[in-house]
Scaffold this active site. Structure first.
Site, mmCIF file in Angstrom:
data_model
loop_
_atom_site.group_PDB
_atom_site.id
_atom_site.type_symbol
_atom_site.label_atom_id
_atom_site.label_comp_id
_atom_site.label_asym_id
_atom_site.label_seq_id
_atom_site.Cartn_x
_atom_site.Cartn_y
_atom_site.Cartn_z
ATOM 1 N N LYS A 126 0.859 -1.187 0.000
ATOM 2 C CA LYS A 126 0.000 0.000 0.000
ATOM 3 C C LYS A 126 0.897 1.239 0.000
ATOM 4 O O LYS A 126 1.490 1.589 1.008
ATOM 5 C CB LYS A 126 -0.914 0.060 1.225
ATOM 6 C CG LYS A 126 -1.942 1.177 1.069
ATOM 7 C CD LYS A 126 -2.442 1.752 2.372
ATOM 8 C CE LYS A 126 -1.665 2.923 2.865
ATOM 9 N NZ LYS A 126 -1.718 4.151 2.064
ATOM 10 N N GLU A 162 10.554 1.959 9.906
ATOM 11 C CA GLU A 162 11.468 3.066 9.593
ATOM 12 C C GLU A 162 10.678 4.344 9.853
ATOM 13 O O GLU A 162 9.744 4.650 9.111
ATOM 14 C CB GLU A 162 11.905 3.023 8.122
ATOM 15 C CG GLU A 162 12.657 1.775 7.727
ATOM 16 C CD GLU A 162 14.039 1.688 8.341
ATOM 17 O OE1 GLU A 162 14.529 2.701 8.890
ATOM 18 O OE2 GLU A 162 14.628 0.598 8.290
ATOM 19 N N CYS A 178 13.603 11.888 5.965
ATOM 20 C CA CYS A 178 13.634 11.416 7.353
ATOM 21 C C CYS A 178 15.026 11.525 7.953
ATOM 22 O O CYS A 178 15.165 11.700 9.152
ATOM 23 C CB CYS A 178 13.115 9.995 7.433
ATOM 24 S SG CYS A 178 13.856 8.940 6.216
ATOM 25 N N GLU A 205 10.087 16.646 14.811
ATOM 26 C CA GLU A 205 10.400 16.489 13.398
ATOM 27 C C GLU A 205 9.467 17.408 12.611
ATOM 28 O O GLU A 205 8.247 17.216 12.623
ATOM 29 C CB GLU A 205 10.190 15.042 12.971
ATOM 30 C CG GLU A 205 10.536 14.850 11.516
ATOM 31 C CD GLU A 205 10.350 13.424 11.048
ATOM 32 O OE1 GLU A 205 9.267 12.864 11.274
ATOM 33 O OE2 GLU A 205 11.289 12.880 10.452
HETATM 34 P P1 NAD Z 1 2.282 8.500 7.773
HETATM 35 O O1 NAD Z 1 2.678 7.717 8.951
HETATM 36 O O2 NAD Z 1 1.158 9.429 7.888
HETATM 37 O O3 NAD Z 1 1.919 7.560 6.545
HETATM 38 C C1 NAD Z 1 2.770 6.542 6.086
HETATM 39 C C2 NAD Z 1 1.938 5.438 5.475
HETATM 40 O O4 NAD Z 1 1.136 4.854 6.501
HETATM 41 C C3 NAD Z 1 0.970 5.923 4.397
HETATM 42 O O5 NAD Z 1 0.884 4.957 3.380
HETATM 43 C C4 NAD Z 1 -0.341 6.012 5.154
HETATM 44 O O6 NAD Z 1 -1.480 5.864 4.340
HETATM 45 C C5 NAD Z 1 -0.223 4.833 6.107
HETATM 46 N N1 NAD Z 1 -1.068 4.920 7.303
HETATM 47 C C6 NAD Z 1 -1.556 6.037 7.916
HETATM 48 N N2 NAD Z 1 -2.314 5.700 8.980
HETATM 49 C C7 NAD Z 1 -2.302 4.347 9.056
HETATM 50 C C8 NAD Z 1 -2.870 3.386 9.951
HETATM 51 N N3 NAD Z 1 -3.611 3.769 10.984
HETATM 52 N N4 NAD Z 1 -2.619 2.081 9.745
HETATM 53 C C9 NAD Z 1 -1.857 1.682 8.719
HETATM 54 N N5 NAD Z 1 -1.293 2.518 7.827
HETATM 55 C C10 NAD Z 1 -1.498 3.843 7.995
HETATM 56 O O7 NAD Z 1 3.620 9.207 7.310
HETATM 57 P P2 NAD Z 1 3.778 10.180 6.066
HETATM 58 O O8 NAD Z 1 3.158 11.473 6.460
HETATM 59 O O9 NAD Z 1 3.364 9.520 4.807
HETATM 60 O O10 NAD Z 1 5.365 10.308 6.001
HETATM 61 C C11 NAD Z 1 6.082 11.235 6.743
HETATM 62 C C12 NAD Z 1 6.735 10.568 7.936
HETATM 63 O O11 NAD Z 1 7.468 9.407 7.551
HETATM 64 C C13 NAD Z 1 7.746 11.433 8.597
HETATM 65 O O12 NAD Z 1 7.558 11.386 9.985
HETATM 66 C C14 NAD Z 1 9.091 10.814 8.231
HETATM 67 O O13 NAD Z 1 10.151 11.033 9.096
HETATM 68 C C15 NAD Z 1 8.765 9.402 8.129
HETATM 69 N N6 NAD Z 1 9.716 8.727 7.238
HETATM 70 C C16 NAD Z 1 10.635 7.855 7.741
HETATM 71 C C17 NAD Z 1 11.531 7.240 6.912
HETATM 72 C C18 NAD Z 1 12.553 6.265 7.418
HETATM 73 O O14 NAD Z 1 13.055 5.484 6.636
HETATM 74 N N7 NAD Z 1 12.886 6.256 8.672
HETATM 75 C C19 NAD Z 1 11.497 7.475 5.568
HETATM 76 C C20 NAD Z 1 10.555 8.363 5.089
HETATM 77 C C21 NAD Z 1 9.648 8.963 5.937
#
Ligand code: NAD
Length: 469
Positions: A172, A247, A281, A377
């Site tokens: 997804k 991650e 990130c 962050e």
């Molecule tokens: P997010 O957590 O909102 O969403 C990430 C994914 O999770 C999306 O596909 C979203 O639809 C899904 N999701 C949201 N709620 C969910 C739930 N309740 N159950 C299952 N899936 C769910 O994050 P974002 O806004 O897309 O990304 C930004 C964040 O990601 C930042 O905090 C960033 O630091 C982090 N990030 C970390 C890394 C890493 O490798 N450590 C890499 C990129 C981004």
């Protein structure tokens, strides 16, 4: 309807209609226009995809490594043929400036996929411990849930490693940037990836993401995204003791020691913090500078930030594109508005394009290490500069974070290495050491659990078995 609409899901090796006719609009953040629609998948779609992945698992896991490697090799060839489209698509749905879109958003996942095609072909190494034969086996069906900031890289880092390990996958992608994931599935269809090995269900996190995280047929959930969502996914997987790899976020420190090349350290440090509009990130969002270099570093950082060209991602001169969405831009502006530190570049009054979710490259100096700016962050182009007295003080400030994903140190080699070793974080670059896509990638503390990329990333998708004779 637009010409970029993708009305199908990819399940069991075919493009299939979703269970519901509801769709999700995809926006161009530089113009605020809707450019495409994708299916709003449902739990019923996840059920179908998990069933397809389960059906495919035994045959895929049982293939000799060389045959799995051949499939990954064909997938790489088909994806590489789409490199131009990948860069353009990420430019459209995320707003990454063209050069970074080509080099990082397209280049990095292709390098990672190439690496896993090579790793997949290595013969299994069986180890003997006393009378036990130790074997490594695929963990099973993997649910992969990914964010929007490096939308193809984060998908490939999971999918390629899982496939190389012998797992099958239900993906997804983020609902904000789903279009580039479709290019991977176009490539999979062309490359003849066996039916059910790779499945795509688009949709929102609370519906499709939650259905994957809680599905009894999913043996492992591999997630990249925010710490809050990572926590929710861990809870869902804990009910059935499913394996989870996370991650998550970061608030990384770039430590500039008193014997550093301050000009280079600040230039590279600002570039790192603002890469992809600060939506990275691993971004070094806290610049820690020795007091003897502090004033020079602050004025260099302010000058570098003020020199950034902000605007249309498809204009070759642009260094900084928009943020991904209106929500994200509002969130980042909130941090800038509430900040009490000394603003030395950017801010909310800086001139910006009229349309689009832009935020000016912003630098704050004299930031209190305990303040919101230094602890949260922000995920936008906002850099915080903090002075320190000596190496011990630098380590204390660097480690004063609930995150621990990345970091940098600048100074003479041995001294910088000593500081790097004391930083509680998953990766540290000394004097601008280059990113290595074969090295383990992941976080300490609330930045995550597990490692991605290279051999360590592959091992996450394996079980270990001991056979006694
Ligand atoms: P997010 O957590 O909102 O969403 C990430 C994914 O999770 C999306 O596909 C979203 O639809 C899904 N999701 C949201 N709620 C969910 C739930 N309740 N159950 C299952 N899936 C769910 O994050 P974002 O806004 O897309 O990304 C930004 C964040 O990601 C930042 O905090 C960033 O630091 C982090 N990030 C970390 C890394 C890493 O490798 N450590 C890499 C990129 C981004």
């Amino acid at each position: 309807m637009t010409s970029l609409d993708r009305p199908h899901l990819f399940i069991g090796g075919e493009w299939v209609p979703p269970a519901s006719t509801e769709t999700i609009p995809v926006e161009n953040p530089a113009t605020e226009e809707v450019i495409a629609h994708v299916p709003a998948g449902t739990a019923a779609d996840v059920d179908r995809a998990v069933a397809a992945a389960r059906n495919a698992f035994d045959a895929w896991a049982g293939l000799p490594p060389a045959e799995r490697a051949a499939v990954l090799d064909r997938l790489h060839t088909a994806l590489a043929a789409r490199a131009g489209d990948i860069a353009k698509t990420v430019g459209l749905e995320l707003g990454t400036p063209l050069k970074v879109a080509k080099n990082v958003q397209a280049g990095l996942p292709l390098a990672v996929l190439r690496g896993y095609a090579d790793l997949a072909g290595r013969p299994e190494n069986s180890e003997q411990i006393g009378n036990s034969l130790i074997e490594h086996e695929p963990v099973g069906v993997v649910g992969a849930i990914t964010p929007w900031n490096y939308p193809l890289h984060q998908v490939v880092a999971k999918v390629a490693a899982a496939m190389a390990a012998g797992c099958t996958v239900v993906l997804k992608p983020s609902e904000l940037t789903p279009l580039v994931a479709y290019l991977l599935f176009d490539a999979a269809a062309e490359a003849g990836v066996p039916a059910g090995v790779l499945n795509l269900v688009t949709g929102t996190g609370p519906v499709v993401g939650a259905a994957i995280a809680g599905h009894p047929g999913v043996d492992m959930v591999s997630f990249t995204g925010s710490t809050a969502t990572g926590r929710a996914i861990s809870h869902a997987a804990a009910d059935r003791i499913a394996r989870v790899a996370l991650e998550l976020g970061g608030k990384s420190a770039n430590v500039i020691l008193e014997d550093a090349d301050v000009v280079k350290a600040v230039k590279v440090g600002v570039g790192n913090a603002f890469l992809n509009s600060g939506q990275t990130c691993t971004a070094w969002t806290r610049m820690l500078v020795h007091r003897s270099l502090y004033d020079e570093a602050v004025s260099l950082a302010a000058k570098t930030a003020a020199g950034y060209t902000v605007g249309d991602p498809f204009d070759e001169a642009t260094r900084l594109g928009p943020l991904v969405s209106g929500v994200q831009s509002k969130r980042v502006r909130g941090f800038v508005e509430r900040a009490t530190a000394r603003l030395v570049a950017g801010g909310l009054d800086a001139p910006l394009p009229e349309k689009g979710y832009f935020v000016a490259p912003t630098v704050f100096a004299d930031v209190d290490p305990e303040s919101e700016l230094a602890q949260e962050e922000i995920f936008g182009p906002v850099l915080s500069i903090i002075p320190f007295a000596d190496d011990d003080d630098a380590v204390t400030i660097a480690n004063n974070s609930r995150y621990g994903l990345a970091g940098g140190v600048w100074g003479s080699d041995e001294r910088a290495l000593a500081v790097a070793r004391r930083m509680r974080t998953g990766a540290v670059d000394i004097n601008g050491g280059a990113f290595n896509p074969a090295a383990p990638f992941g976080g300490y503390k609330q930045s995550g659990v597990g490692r991605e990329l290279g051999e360590y990333g592959l091992a996450e998708f394996r079980q270990v078995k001991a056979i006694q004779r």
